[in-house]
Design an enzyme around this catalytic site. Structure first.
Site, mmCIF file in Angstrom:
data_model
loop_
_atom_site.group_PDB
_atom_site.id
_atom_site.type_symbol
_atom_site.label_atom_id
_atom_site.label_comp_id
_atom_site.label_asym_id
_atom_site.label_seq_id
_atom_site.Cartn_x
_atom_site.Cartn_y
_atom_site.Cartn_z
ATOM 1 N N ARG A 194 0.928 -1.359 0.556
ATOM 2 C CA ARG A 194 -0.010 0.298 0.038
ATOM 3 C C ARG A 194 0.798 1.330 0.653
ATOM 4 O O ARG A 194 1.578 1.557 0.956
ATOM 5 C CB ARG A 194 -1.121 -0.389 1.089
ATOM 6 C CG ARG A 194 -0.985 1.359 1.265
ATOM 7 C CD ARG A 194 -2.429 1.712 2.673
ATOM 8 N NE ARG A 194 -4.144 0.538 1.709
ATOM 9 C CZ ARG A 194 -5.089 0.750 2.433
ATOM 10 N NH1 ARG A 194 -5.501 1.229 3.729
ATOM 11 N NH2 ARG A 194 -6.077 -0.067 1.581
ATOM 12 N N HIS B 236 -7.437 1.111 -6.691
ATOM 13 C CA HIS B 236 -7.531 -0.128 -5.174
ATOM 14 C C HIS B 236 -8.044 -1.114 -5.809
ATOM 15 O O HIS B 236 -9.407 -1.489 -5.318
ATOM 16 C CB HIS B 236 -8.833 0.878 -4.503
ATOM 17 C CG HIS B 236 -7.977 0.141 -3.048
ATOM 18 N ND1 HIS B 236 -7.526 -0.739 -2.437
ATOM 19 C CD2 HIS B 236 -9.069 0.297 -2.068
ATOM 20 C CE1 HIS B 236 -7.974 -1.453 -1.057
ATOM 21 N NE2 HIS B 236 -8.537 -0.626 -1.290
ATOM 22 N N GLN C 121 -10.359 -4.314 -3.711
ATOM 23 C CA GLN C 121 -11.569 -3.614 -2.994
ATOM 24 C C GLN C 121 -12.095 -3.977 -4.482
ATOM 25 O O GLN C 121 -13.597 -4.264 -3.858
ATOM 26 C CB GLN C 121 -11.142 -1.795 -3.185
ATOM 27 C CG GLN C 121 -12.449 -1.420 -2.718
ATOM 28 C CD GLN C 121 -12.891 -1.617 -1.127
ATOM 29 O OE1 GLN C 121 -12.819 -1.912 0.065
ATOM 30 N NE2 GLN C 121 -14.000 -2.537 -0.822
ATOM 31 N N ASP D 225 -17.191 6.888 -1.617
ATOM 32 C CA ASP D 225 -16.255 6.614 -1.096
ATOM 33 C C ASP D 225 -15.982 8.184 -0.347
ATOM 34 O O ASP D 225 -16.200 9.092 -0.547
ATOM 35 C CB ASP D 225 -14.969 6.170 -1.989
ATOM 36 C CG ASP D 225 -13.674 5.677 -1.374
ATOM 37 O OD1 ASP D 225 -13.406 5.658 0.072
ATOM 38 O OD2 ASP D 225 -12.691 6.396 -2.237
ATOM 39 N N CYS E 38 -16.530 0.968 0.418
ATOM 40 C CA CYS E 38 -14.826 0.646 0.684
ATOM 41 C C CYS E 38 -14.597 0.812 2.145
ATOM 42 O O CYS E 38 -14.380 -0.692 2.358
ATOM 43 C CB CYS E 38 -13.429 1.074 -0.305
ATOM 44 S SG CYS E 38 -13.313 2.446 -0.140
ATOM 45 N N ARG F 120 -12.956 -8.192 0.714
ATOM 46 C CA ARG F 120 -12.142 -8.594 0.713
ATOM 47 C C ARG F 120 -11.194 -10.144 0.645
ATOM 48 O O ARG F 120 -10.554 -10.508 0.161
ATOM 49 C CB ARG F 120 -11.924 -7.223 2.240
ATOM 50 C CG ARG F 120 -12.192 -5.541 1.708
ATOM 51 C CD ARG F 120 -11.363 -5.592 0.075
ATOM 52 N NE ARG F 120 -9.990 -5.029 0.022
ATOM 53 C CZ ARG F 120 -9.478 -4.741 0.425
ATOM 54 N NH1 ARG F 120 -9.933 -3.519 0.829
ATOM 55 N NH2 ARG F 120 -7.750 -4.789 0.393
HETATM 56 N N1 NVA Z 1 -10.305 6.479 -1.396
HETATM 57 C C1 NVA Z 1 -9.548 6.315 0.487
HETATM 58 C C2 NVA Z 1 -10.054 4.729 0.060
HETATM 59 C C3 NVA Z 1 -9.456 3.988 1.481
HETATM 60 C C4 NVA Z 1 -9.523 2.594 1.348
HETATM 61 C C5 NVA Z 1 -8.568 5.940 0.439
HETATM 62 O O1 NVA Z 1 -7.802 6.617 -0.708
HETATM 63 O O2 NVA Z 1 -8.194 7.140 1.429
HETATM 64 N N1 CP Z 2 -11.077 -0.205 1.590
HETATM 65 C C1 CP Z 2 -9.992 -0.537 2.877
HETATM 66 O O1 CP Z 2 -9.111 -0.666 1.824
HETATM 67 O O2 CP Z 2 -9.265 -0.473 4.233
HETATM 68 P P1 CP Z 2 -8.397 -0.066 4.910
HETATM 69 O O3 CP Z 2 -7.807 1.043 4.597
HETATM 70 O O4 CP Z 2 -9.524 -0.253 6.241
HETATM 71 O O5 CP Z 2 -7.489 -1.559 4.738
#
Ligand code: NVA
Ligand code: CP
Length: 308
Positions: free
Chosen positions: A105, A132, A135, A228, A268, A296
């Site tokens: 990540r 992502h 997801q 989101d 998500c 997931r």
């Molecule tokens: N768009 C959000 C998704 C988190 C799972 C982020 O990048 O923070």
């Molecule tokens: N939806 C998702 O990726 O959640 P986290 O940020 O908790 O991993």
């Protein structure tokens, strides 16, 4: 298409391969619920590098590896040399000598591309600023379970168009032949290159892709409603500005009156209740957000089984 080594975006795979992964995810889910062990990755190890926070991704990958008979290592970037400036290319080469796969990540998508380029083992995208895909695999599984199909359904995404979840949804839903409608405020439209490519793919698969600056237009007659957060990880400094700019894009009772009567709601998570969605919707009878979060685990196990 032969199976690509990595999973960096939804378009790394074709429709048949995504469908096969979804079928395998359903099988693994069934076996887990029945208590049937499935140690397909006995002795295999996954390194999980996190340069941003996570609950779902971290826990589902770690538990998924355990259930597959393997092992996962949580590597916070603050605690490994990557966080002190060791090049990502050197990290890729070093980890390739120890483990069987890397999940990362990170921030810019070019970072994961460099990691994948330099690693001799599979690399899985656990979220970048732009994509992502894990997801969206869970989202596809959830929609298919709830609606019995993907092809021909209408899905609307309301909110920040220029983010990871939006981009992967646009790619993934179009690839599966759905009718996709996106609504974002001015200045927050999805990446035009991703839109153009997905529009062509949607056409080939019998679906469609439309963009609007009106949430009401996008949500009209939708089977699936998705949103989101308005400020993703890394956008914290813009939070106040964004709260202002996204007025009119909240998924609430009034807006969802325009969706189909039996629409399902996906997010998500984590959600900012009272911003992009009200508690009434996220806790309401149309919401499948916790089924989605659970999926997931199952979707990623199918990916791990395929790539490792
Ligand atoms: N768009 C959000 C998704 C988190 C799972 C982020 O990048 O923070
Ligand atoms: N939806 C998702 O990726 O959640 P986290 O940020 O908790 O991993």
């Amino acid at each position: 298409m032969t199976t690509p080594k990595h999973f960096l975006t939804m378009l790394d795979y074709d429709k048949e391969m995504i469908q096969a992964l979804l079928e395998d995810a359903k099988q693994l889910k069934k076996e887990l619920k029945e208590g049937t062990p499935h140690p397909h990755l006995k002795g295999k190890t996954l390194a999980m590098i996190f340069e941003k926070s996570s609950t779902r991704t971290r826990v589902s990958f770690e538990v998924g590896m355990l259930q597959l008979g393997g092992h996962a290592l949580f590597l916070s970037s603050n605690e490994i040399q990557l966080g002190r400036g060791e090049p990502i290319s050197d990290t890729a080469k070093v980890l390739s000598g120890y483990v069987d796969g890397i999940m990362i990540r990170t921030f810019g998508h070019s970072r994961i591309e460099e990691l994948a380029d330099q690693a001799t083992i599979p690399v899985i995208n656990g979220l970048t600023n732009e994509h992502h895909p894990c997801q969206v695999m869970a989202d596809l599984l959830t929609i298919q379970e709830q609606k019995g199909t993907l092809e021909g359904l209408t899905a609307s995404y309301i909110g920040d168009g220029f983010n990871n979840v939006a981009h992967s949804l646009i790619q993934g839903l179009c690839l599966m032949g759905m009718h996709v409608k996106v609504a974002s405020p001015e200045g927050y439209e999805p990446d035009p290159a991703i839109m153009h490519e997905a529009e062509v793919i949607a056409g080939e698969q019998g679906g469609s892709l439309a963009f609007s600056h009106s949430a009401q237009t996008a949500i009209q007659d939708s089977d699936v409603v998705i949103t989101d957060v308005w400020a993703s990880m890394g956008n914290e400094a813009e939070k106040e500005q964004r709260l202002n700019d996204f007025q009119g894009f909240q998924v609430n009772q009034e807006l969802t009156e325009h969706a189909k009567d039996d629409y399902i709601f996906l997010h998500c998570l984590p959600a900012h209740r009272g911003e992009e969605v009200t508690s009434e919707i996220i806790d309401g009878s149309h919401s499948v957000v916790f089924e989605e979060a659970e999926n997931r685990l199952h979707a990623q196990k199918a990916i791990l089984k395929k790539l490792l």
